[in-house]
Each structure stands twice: as structure tokens, then as C-alpha cells.
Enzyme design. Structure first.
Site, PDB file in Angstrom:
ATOM      1  N   PRO A 113       2.394   0.464   2.390  1.00  0.00           N
ATOM      2  CA  PRO A 113       1.315  -0.052   1.550  1.00  0.00           C
ATOM      3  C   PRO A 113       1.513  -1.515   1.150  1.00  0.00           C
ATOM      4  CG  PRO A 113       1.941   2.142   0.827  1.00  0.00           C
ATOM      5  CD  PRO A 113       2.945   1.733   1.863  1.00  0.00           C
ATOM      6  N   CYS A 114       0.397  -2.257   1.162  1.00  0.00           N
ATOM      7  CA  CYS A 114       0.446  -3.679   0.816  1.00  0.00           C
ATOM      8  C   CYS A 114      -0.028  -3.922  -0.615  1.00  0.00           C
ATOM      9  CB  CYS A 114      -0.412  -4.488   1.790  1.00  0.00           C
ATOM     10  SG  CYS A 114      -2.178  -4.119   1.681  1.00  0.00           S
ATOM     11  N   ASN A 115      -0.212  -2.855  -1.390  1.00  0.00           N
ATOM     12  CA  ASN A 115      -0.804  -2.990  -2.731  1.00  0.00           C
ATOM     13  C   ASN A 115      -0.147  -4.065  -3.571  1.00  0.00           C
ATOM     14  OD1 ASN A 115      -1.035  -0.282  -1.584  1.00  0.00           O
ATOM     15  ND2 ASN A 115      -2.278   0.188  -3.381  1.00  0.00           N
ATOM     16  N   LEU A 143       1.677  -6.565  -2.406  1.00  0.00           N
ATOM     17  CA  LEU A 143       1.927  -7.760  -1.601  1.00  0.00           C
ATOM     18  C   LEU A 143       0.678  -8.590  -1.397  1.00  0.00           C
ATOM     19  CD1 LEU A 143       4.141  -6.182   1.231  1.00  0.00           C
ATOM     20  CD2 LEU A 143       4.939  -7.506  -0.722  1.00  0.00           C
ATOM     21  N   ALA A 144      -0.496  -7.956  -1.398  1.00  0.00           N
ATOM     22  CA  ALA A 144      -1.732  -8.638  -1.049  1.00  0.00           C
ATOM     23  C   ALA A 144      -2.100  -9.698  -2.070  1.00  0.00           C
ATOM     24  CB  ALA A 144      -2.872  -7.626  -0.917  1.00  0.00           C
TER      25      ALA A 144
END
Length: 444
Positions: free
Chosen positions: A402-404, A406-407
Site C-alpha cells: 500500500p502507498c497510503n 507514501l503518496a
């Protein structure tokens, strides 16, 4: 210069292949030193997991310190001082990993620039092959952490706008060969009008977009599109520059397209499927909100298929896949489009809507064995060992955690790999290391 500094020709060549011929001398020195530290760890018979955890932290402190001092002196002697594109040796995660421009990875079909070659250490090569993906524009230092945990392999950063009509800036770390890749045919449409020619009649001349921005997990509200339409109707033709700018800012942010006179609208789910390389109606069967969310979190299939295309000749009888964070099956769709039979897929996915989408596609298109697991946390080493025993191992471990956290759009919870969701990256590392060490033990 590197040979004159006391490094072997082999070390120098590998550093240049890894970092590029234009890399600063200090970057090349650090790359050689990092390889020496890693090789020293492996020579002491540490498992891959121990190497990942300890090579850049506490193990071999004296030797690492000596190498660091040598590196510092040589950089000073040869005038090197700029930031490099390799993770730092001292364990600091503050060093940035500059993104290339253009973002074309190691090579892309039809790209006129010079291709890159690279050489991985024997310990890093497959099988099992692995493929990891996440957002390119992560917080400073996060890709250095990711690279360090994945055998210090340099990320391949690609913006999918070079392959299709929408941008998608992603980083990929993998141990796949990069020679003899081939794109999916037919090639996908590369501009907005190639993808959606029927919208050209409504497109104003002052909207000069040729590509859409990265597809998100949500779309613009009807309230916003209505406000844009009212502003244009009440303006002159063409509208004032200030109105044009406001409208274009929203169009770019939300990937709005012109569907009528002065009328913009979000992309429909089937249009997003086209841009991302999925078959039409791939996500149909769940709510529209879930369709947007699952597509926004997915792979861009054509990009991933280009990287995975090297597996066709290597596995003519099919592959055994451990799919972590499967989502809606972007990796599996890529393998299917490449004509690579999936003998078995162990799919790990927690989202109910994504699982429903993937299972429906699998049942309609595949003949191999599918085993579904709900949560990566529940995939213990014992369970992985039992699957390796049952199926003889895995040929490919694929996934994007998941990029939650990082985005770039997630300003309030952009905690990097230590965030609640993005910390699941370390489960990818844990499972991959266990697969590699277990399969290596079986070959001995």
C-alpha cells in the site's frame, strides 16, 4: 579513475552498470563499497533476512567503518561531493534518490535514448524472481530504504505516459533480466485523442493536453463539473485567460474530459480500464466507487507486462506465482496477456471488492490453481513453507504494498514506510526473504 583508486576492473564495471556512466565518482565509490559490505555479510553465511536487517546497521561494524573511511577519503581526493543515486552506507534514510527525467526506466520500446545494462550479484538473481512496485514520488529517503531492504537493487522508475495516454509515475525493484524485453501488441493508444477520438469534437483549442495525469482512486464531484460549466457558459468564447487557467487546473487535477459544449466530466470506469490496460468491464460487478478505488490502486498493465515479458522464454510450461497485495490482478492480467500460463497463484488480498473482481476474472480466463489468502499478516513462514513443499517453490513473487503513507496527496498521514498501511512493505520483504532462503536450501 576507479581502478587507479584501488578497485578492481570488475568492481568498477559493475558500479558503472548500476549507476550509469555519467554518475559522479563519489556515487560509483559508494556503490562499490556497498557491494563489498553486502558480500562480506553473505560470506559469513547470514540468511538473506539477516543480511537485509544487519548489513547496513550493526554487523561487520569495523569493516564497514573502514570501507566508509576509504570511501570518504577517495571522494575527497577525487573531488566527489554531490548527492548520488544510491542509498547511503551509513544507514541514514535522509539521502534522496533523484528521479530520472525522462522517467523511462532502464529501457522502453521505441525510446530513442541509450539503453541501460546492469549486472546483479549471483545472490540477487532468480529464480525465484521478484517484482515490487510503489509510487515514485515517495517522501525523501523512502526509496533508499526500499532499495536497501530489497538487496540494494536500484529502482527502475517509469512514467507510463511513455506507454499509454495517462501518466503513472512508479518505481519498480526487481531481479528480472532487462535485455530482450518486448511490449504487448497491439500497442496501447498513446494520446488522449487516440484513446478517445469521439471527444475531440468538444475539445477546446485552449486545452492543449495530450496525456492525462495519474488516475486517482476518486473522481471529481458533480458540483465541481457543474460549477465549471456555469463559468464557461457565462464567459466569452474563448473564455478569459483567468477562467481558462482555473478550468485547466481542475481538469488536470481530476482528469476531466470534454463530453459536450462547455461540459466536462470524469472518466468512466471502463475508460480507466482502457488506460490501465485491463479488459473492458474487468471491474464491473462492484459499486462504481469501488471500481474507481480499485483501478486507482492498480498496476498499469502494459508497463508491468513489458518488464515481465522476459519470463516467456524462461518458463514455457508456465509459472508458479506468489502474489502479494494482488488487488484486481494487474500482474496476473499482464502475465495472461503475455501468454504465460499461471500454473498456480497464491493470491494475498484483503479488499473484498478487489478479491471479487480478481476471482471473477480468474474463473473466466484461467485453468490453473488459485489459492486466496485474506491478509499478508496471516501468511506466516510456516504457511509459505507448506506452499513451497506442495508446489515445489515459486518462480515469481510479485506485488506492490500500500502507498497510503507514501503518496503525495496524503499530506496528513504521509509517514513513509513507518505508516500504518505502508509498513506492510516489510511483510513483502519478510516473505520474499523466506522464499529465497527456503528455495536455496532445497537446491543444496
Amino acid at each position: 579513475s576507479l581502478v587507479n583508486m584501488g578497485f578492481s576492473e570488475d568492481e568498477a564495471n559493475r558500479a558503472i552498470i548500476r549507476c550509469g556512466a555519467d554518475a559522479d565518482i563519489c556515487v560509483l565509490v559508494d556503490s562499490v563499497s556497498a557491494s563489498r559490505v553486502a558480500e562480506d555479510c553473505h560470506s559469513r553465511n547470514l540468511s538473506d533476512h539477516q543480511v537485509t536487517d544487519r548489513c547496513f546497521n550493526s554487523f561487520g561494524g569495523r569493516k564497514k567503518a573502514r570501507l566508509m573511511e576509504e570511501s570518504r577519503k577517495k571522494r575527497k581526493r577525487y573531488g566527489g561531493g554531490g548527492q548520488g543515486n544510491r542509498p547511503s552506507l551509513d544507514g541514514s534514510d535522509e539521502e534522496s534518490m533523484p528521479l530520472p527525467n525522462p522517467m523511462v526506466g532502464f529501457n522502453l520500446p521505441g525510446y530513442s535514448g541509450s539503453s541501460v545494462t546492469r549486472m546483479l550479484s549471483k545472490l540477487d538473481t532468480g529464480p525465484p524472481f521478484f517484482y515490487y512496485e510503489n509510487v515514485a514520488r515517495a517522501p525523501k529517503g523512502e526509496w533508499a530504504k526500499i532499495s536497501r531492504n530489497l538487496f540494494d537493487i536500484q529502482p527502475e522508475f517509469v512514467d507510463s505516459l511513455h506507454l499509454c495516454a495517462a501518466a503513472r509515475k512508479r518505481g519498480y525493484i526487481h531481479n528480472l533480466p532487462i535485455e530482450n524485453r518486448s511490449p504487448l501488441l497491439p500497442l496501447p493508444p498513446k494520446t488522449i485523442f487516440e484513446a478517445f477520438p469521439h471527444y475531440k469534437k468538444w475539445w477546446p483549442s485552449w486545452d492543449t493536453r495530450t496525456h492525462l495525469n495519474c488516475l486517482q482512486t476518486c473522481v471529481a464531484s458533480a458540483k465541481l463539473t457543474d460549477r465549471i460549466q456555469r463559468a464557461l457558459v457565462s464567459s466569452s468564447n474563448p473564455p478569459p485567460k483567468s477562467v481558462q487557467k482555473d478550468v485547466m487546473d481542475e481538469c488536470k487535477k481530476w482528469n476531466l474530459i470534454w463530453v459536450g459544449k462547455n461540459k466536462v466530466a470524469p472518466l468512466e470506469p471502463h475508460e480507466m480500464e482502457l488506460l490501465l490496460g485491463f479488459p473492458r468491464d474487468h471491474t464491473r460487478g462492484v459499486g462504481k466507487t469501488q471500481r474507481y478505488k480499485s483501478l486507482g490502486n492498480s498496476f498499469q498493465v502494459d508497463t508491468v507486462a513489458y518488464h515481465l515479458s522476459v519470463l516467456r522464454r524462461m518458463f514455457p510450461n508456465g509459472v508458479r506465482v506468489l502474489s502479494l497485495f494482488t488487488g484486481i490482478g494487474g500482474g496476473e492480467v499482464a502475465l495472461h496477456k503475455l501468454g504465460i500460463h499461471m500454473r498456480v497463484v497464491i493470491s494475498v488480498e484483503i479488499g473484498e471488492a478487489s478479491k471479487k473482481i480478481f476471482r471473477s476474472w480468474w474463473d473466466q480466463t484461467q485453468t490453473g490453481t488459485l489459492i486466496e489468502i485474506d491478509d499478508v499478516k496471516s501468511l506466516t513462514n510456516d504457511r509459505v513453507a507448506s506452499f513451497i513443499s506442495q508446489f515445489g517453490g515459486f518462480d515469481l513473487v510479485i506485488g506492490g504494498s500500500p502507498c497510503n503513507n507514501l503518496a503525495g496527496s496524503n499530506r496528513h498521514h504521509r509517514d513513509g514506510l513507518e505508516g500504518k498501511h505502508s509498513a506492510l512493505f516489510y511483510d513483502y520483504v519478510r516473505i520474499l526473504n523466506f522464499v529465497k532462503s527456503t528455495m536455496a536450501g532445497r537446491r543444496m
